[in-house]
Scaffold this motif. Structure first.
Motif, PDB file in Angstrom:
ATOM      1  N   THR A 274      32.268  11.691  30.884  1.00 21.60           N
ATOM      2  CA  THR A 274      33.182  10.934  31.750  1.00 21.60           C
ATOM      3  C   THR A 274      34.642  11.280  31.466  1.00 21.60           C
ATOM      4  O   THR A 274      35.530  10.834  32.181  1.00 21.60           O
ATOM      5  CB  THR A 274      32.978   9.421  31.575  1.00 21.60           C
ATOM      6  OG1 THR A 274      33.329   9.036  30.238  1.00 21.60           O
ATOM      7  CG2 THR A 274      31.538   9.030  31.860  1.00 21.60           C
ATOM      8  N   ILE A 275      34.883  12.070  30.428  1.00 20.26           N
ATOM      9  CA  ILE A 275      36.254  12.502  30.134  1.00 20.26           C
ATOM     10  C   ILE A 275      36.438  13.934  30.654  1.00 20.26           C
ATOM     11  O   ILE A 275      35.453  14.641  30.899  1.00 20.26           O
ATOM     12  CB  ILE A 275      36.549  12.420  28.621  1.00 20.26           C
ATOM     13  CG1 ILE A 275      35.628  13.379  27.840  1.00 20.26           C
ATOM     14  CG2 ILE A 275      36.392  10.983  28.117  1.00 20.26           C
ATOM     15  CD1 ILE A 275      35.918  13.431  26.338  1.00 20.26           C
ATOM     16  N   PRO A 276      37.697  14.383  30.852  1.00 16.94           N
ATOM     17  CA  PRO A 276      37.930  15.740  31.371  1.00 16.94           C
ATOM     18  C   PRO A 276      37.252  16.802  30.504  1.00 16.94           C
ATOM     19  O   PRO A 276      37.477  16.865  29.294  1.00 16.94           O
ATOM     20  CB  PRO A 276      39.452  15.867  31.325  1.00 16.94           C
ATOM     21  CG  PRO A 276      39.941  14.462  31.466  1.00 16.94           C
ATOM     22  CD  PRO A 276      38.958  13.620  30.710  1.00 16.94           C
ATOM     23  N   THR A 277      36.417  17.613  31.160  1.00  8.75           N
ATOM     24  CA  THR A 277      35.529  18.521  30.429  1.00  8.75           C
ATOM     25  C   THR A 277      35.522  19.910  31.040  1.00  8.75           C
ATOM     26  O   THR A 277      35.587  20.066  32.262  1.00  8.75           O
ATOM     27  CB  THR A 277      34.080  17.963  30.432  1.00  8.75           C
ATOM     28  OG1 THR A 277      34.063  16.695  29.782  1.00  8.75           O
ATOM     29  CG2 THR A 277      33.108  18.906  29.756  1.00  8.75           C
ATOM     30  N   VAL A 278      35.422  20.905  30.167  1.00 12.05           N
ATOM     31  CA  VAL A 278      35.187  22.289  30.580  1.00 12.05           C
ATOM     32  C   VAL A 278      33.872  22.732  29.947  1.00 12.05           C
ATOM     33  O   VAL A 278      33.700  22.628  28.724  1.00 12.05           O
ATOM     34  CB  VAL A 278      36.328  23.221  30.122  1.00 12.05           C
ATOM     35  CG1 VAL A 278      35.992  24.681  30.460  1.00 12.05           C
ATOM     36  CG2 VAL A 278      37.651  22.826  30.775  1.00 12.05           C
ATOM     37  N   LEU A 279      32.938  23.187  30.769  1.00 14.27           N
ATOM     38  CA  LEU A 279      31.647  23.670  30.278  1.00 14.27           C
ATOM     39  C   LEU A 279      31.595  25.183  30.415  1.00 14.27           C
ATOM     40  O   LEU A 279      31.782  25.721  31.504  1.00 14.27           O
ATOM     41  CB  LEU A 279      30.508  23.041  31.079  1.00 14.27           C
ATOM     42  CG  LEU A 279      29.101  23.586  30.813  1.00 14.27           C
ATOM     43  CD1 LEU A 279      28.654  23.309  29.378  1.00 14.27           C
ATOM     44  CD2 LEU A 279      28.095  23.008  31.819  1.00 14.27           C
ATOM     45  N   VAL A 280      31.343  25.864  29.283  1.00 16.94           N
ATOM     46  CA  VAL A 280      31.240  27.329  29.285  1.00 16.94           C
ATOM     47  C   VAL A 280      29.770  27.707  29.150  1.00 16.94           C
ATOM     48  O   VAL A 280      29.100  27.297  28.201  1.00 16.94           O
ATOM     49  CB  VAL A 280      32.051  27.957  28.133  1.00 16.94           C
ATOM     50  CG1 VAL A 280      31.968  29.485  28.208  1.00 16.94           C
ATOM     51  CG2 VAL A 280      33.503  27.502  28.183  1.00 16.94           C
ATOM     52  N   ILE A 281      29.280  28.490  30.115  1.00 17.40           N
ATOM     53  CA  ILE A 281      27.895  28.978  30.081  1.00 17.40           C
ATOM     54  C   ILE A 281      27.935  30.467  29.783  1.00 17.40           C
ATOM     55  O   ILE A 281      28.528  31.243  30.536  1.00 17.40           O
ATOM     56  CB  ILE A 281      27.188  28.707  31.418  1.00 17.40           C
ATOM     57  CG1 ILE A 281      27.180  27.198  31.712  1.00 17.40           C
ATOM     58  CG2 ILE A 281      25.759  29.251  31.396  1.00 17.40           C
ATOM     59  CD1 ILE A 281      26.633  26.840  33.083  1.00 17.40           C
ATOM     60  N   GLY A 282      27.315  30.849  28.674  1.00 17.59           N
ATOM     61  CA  GLY A 282      27.364  32.240  28.244  1.00 17.59           C
ATOM     62  C   GLY A 282      26.387  33.130  28.975  1.00 17.59           C
ATOM     63  O   GLY A 282      25.487  32.662  29.681  1.00 17.59           O
ATOM     64  N   SER A 283      26.573  34.424  28.796  1.00 19.50           N
ATOM     65  CA  SER A 283      25.720  35.399  29.478  1.00 19.50           C
ATOM     66  C   SER A 283      24.312  35.361  28.897  1.00 19.50           C
ATOM     67  O   SER A 283      24.085  34.911  27.764  1.00 19.50           O
ATOM     68  CB  SER A 283      26.301  36.808  29.350  1.00 19.50           C
ATOM     69  OG  SER A 283      26.036  37.335  28.061  1.00 19.50           O
ATOM     70  N   GLU A 284      23.364  35.851  29.688  1.00 23.48           N
ATOM     71  CA  GLU A 284      21.968  35.837  29.278  1.00 23.48           C
ATOM     72  C   GLU A 284      21.736  36.713  28.045  1.00 23.48           C
ATOM     73  O   GLU A 284      20.887  36.402  27.199  1.00 23.48           O
ATOM     74  CB  GLU A 284      21.076  36.338  30.423  1.00 23.48           C
ATOM     75  CG  GLU A 284      21.190  35.538  31.722  1.00 23.48           C
ATOM     76  CD  GLU A 284      22.304  36.043  32.618  1.00 23.48           C
ATOM     77  OE1 GLU A 284      23.164  36.805  32.127  1.00 23.48           O
ATOM     78  OE2 GLU A 284      22.322  35.673  33.806  1.00 23.48           O
ATOM     79  N   ALA A 285      22.501  37.792  27.919  1.00 23.75           N
ATOM     80  CA  ALA A 285      22.264  38.767  26.847  1.00 23.75           C
ATOM     81  C   ALA A 285      23.037  38.457  25.569  1.00 23.75           C
ATOM     82  O   ALA A 285      22.490  38.528  24.469  1.00 23.75           O
ATOM     83  CB  ALA A 285      22.630  40.166  27.345  1.00 23.75           C
ATOM     84  N   THR A 286      24.302  38.084  25.720  1.00 22.90           N
ATOM     85  CA  THR A 286      25.165  37.959  24.539  1.00 22.90           C
ATOM     86  C   THR A 286      25.629  36.537  24.247  1.00 22.90           C
ATOM     87  O   THR A 286      26.290  36.290  23.239  1.00 22.90           O
ATOM     88  CB  THR A 286      26.406  38.863  24.696  1.00 22.90           C
ATOM     89  OG1 THR A 286      27.115  38.480  25.886  1.00 22.90           O
ATOM     90  CG2 THR A 286      25.993  40.321  24.820  1.00 22.90           C
ATOM     91  N   GLY A 287      25.319  35.596  25.115  1.00 20.72           N
ATOM     92  CA  GLY A 287      25.733  34.218  24.873  1.00 20.72           C
ATOM     93  C   GLY A 287      27.223  34.007  25.110  1.00 20.72           C
ATOM     94  O   GLY A 287      27.867  34.751  25.843  1.00 20.72           O
ATOM     95  N   VAL A 288      27.755  32.980  24.470  1.00 18.17           N
ATOM     96  CA  VAL A 288      29.173  32.633  24.636  1.00 18.17           C
ATOM     97  C   VAL A 288      30.032  33.606  23.832  1.00 18.17           C
ATOM     98  O   VAL A 288      29.755  33.898  22.669  1.00 18.17           O
ATOM     99  CB  VAL A 288      29.417  31.181  24.169  1.00 18.17           C
ATOM    100  CG1 VAL A 288      30.901  30.852  24.189  1.00 18.17           C
ATOM    101  CG2 VAL A 288      28.649  30.201  25.051  1.00 18.17           C
ATOM    102  N   SER A 289      31.107  34.106  24.452  1.00 18.79           N
ATOM    103  CA  SER A 289      31.958  35.115  23.820  1.00 18.79           C
ATOM    104  C   SER A 289      32.953  34.491  22.846  1.00 18.79           C
ATOM    105  O   SER A 289      33.189  33.278  22.841  1.00 18.79           O
ATOM    106  CB  SER A 289      32.720  35.901  24.887  1.00 18.79           C
ATOM    107  OG  SER A 289      33.618  35.036  25.562  1.00 18.79           O
TER     108      SER A 289
END
Length: 336
Positions: A274-289
């Motif tokens: 409910t608070i301001p949020t940024v969601l990062v979804i990483g790539s299928e091969a290497t994940g989050v950079s």
């Protein structure tokens, strides 16, 4: 004597019913024939009005449409391809004007083709079936194809009254089907904006646009294509604007969630969406950079607990599960 009379009446009734049944069947067959004849007549009349049915691959407009299969040409003309009645009609419902609409001769003879032609007031190119089949990428073409201008490029995330959902960053996802599915989930689950980090798949490729059901072209959820440097600047400006709008302390930070699936991470169900949020979804091969881990904000690595042993969900499924929980929490919070 009475028995004979009753038998005669019974036989007459059966014959009458049989004739009635045959009449109904004949009437139904006649109606179907009439409907096909009207459709054929409609198509013929339209084709006669539209004398220059395109029958050559050398036609300039056909050349442009065909060239849009390549990214460099999509960028040059600033156009994207969309095929199929549903996707095109959805794009028209967004209020987007097509640059080109192509309808094959056989599609024009069908109800859907007639309706689309009428909706466009005849502003369509009629092409031979063989040309249409060579332009479409689907195995079984519906015989309709359109080009639309890409939405204007943005470097900043607009703040809207009706947008309280998270910002989603796709960190160089390579699979077009995954990207298209996530776009659909983000749109349906109230995401405020999406950022696509350059280096992943082209979000304007026909496969992504088709997988997103044409929602790539929507004007309600901005799609931004940015480098990590541009993204850092964009998120920083967004943070300043959203907290100043709320009258909050400017020292507050955005919640940055990294979906990388490690076992020792925080369960997504424990997160306050409910608070301001940024969601990062990483790539299928290497994940989050590493660049994602350098974003300014309060970082948390999150995971989706699993009942049975599984290496991971694909990016589209994981993103959809997390965003559904975020939407649920916002609905509950709105009722308080």
């Amino acid at each position: 004597m009475m028995l004979v009379v009753h038998i005669a009446i019974f036989i007459t009734t059966i014959i009458s019913m049989n004739h009635s049944y045959m009449f109904r069947n004949n009437l139904k067959a006649f109606s179907c024939w009439l409907g096909r004849s009207q459709a054929k007549s409609f198509a013929t009349s339209k084709l006669s009005q539209y004398n220059d049915v395109i029958s050559s691959d050398a036609n300039e407009k056909i050349k442009i449409v065909r060239s849009l299969k390549d990214k460099k040409n999509r960028d040059y003309y600033n156009l994207v391809l969309l095929e199929g009645y549903r996707h095109i009609n959805d794009a028209l419902a967004f209020g987007i004007t097509p640059k080109h609409i192509l309808i094959s001769q056989s599609a024009l003879a069908r109800k859907e083709g007639n309706e689309l032609y009428e909706k466009l007031l005849g502003n369509a190119l009629i092409v031979k079936d063989s040309i249409m089949n060579s332009l479409c990428e689907t195995v079984t073409s519906q015989g309709v194809l359109a080009t639309f201008e890409k939405p204007s490029s943005l470097l900043d995330i607009p703040i809207r009254k009706d947008s309280s959902g998270p910002i989603v960053i796709l960190d160089r996802l390579a699979d077009p089907g995954n990207v298209g599915t996530i776009i659909r989930s983000c749109y349906g689950l109230g995401v405020s904006a999406m950022i696509f980090i350059t280096g992943g798949c082209d979000i304007w490729s026909p496969k992504v646009v088709r997988s997103s059901m044409g929602l790539s072209l929507n004007r309600n959820m901005p799609l931004l294509e940015l480098t990590w440097s541009q993204t850092n600047s964009c998120i920083s400006k967004y943070r300043d604007r959203i907290f100043s709008k709320e009258g909050s302390n400017t020292e507050k930070e955005l919640q940055i969630l990294l979906a990388d699936g490690e076992d020792n991470n925080l369960s997504y169900e424990s997160v306050d969406f409910t608070i301001p949020t940024v969601l990062v979804i990483g790539s299928e091969a290497t994940g989050v950079s590493n660049e994602a881990r350098s974003l300014r904000g309060v970082l948390s690595n999150i995971r989706i607990p699993m009942v049975r042993q599984l290496e991971s969900f694909n990016a589209a499924m994981a993103g959809s599960i997390i965003l559904a929980e975020a939407a649920r929490q916002r609905r509950v919070d709105a009722k308080k």
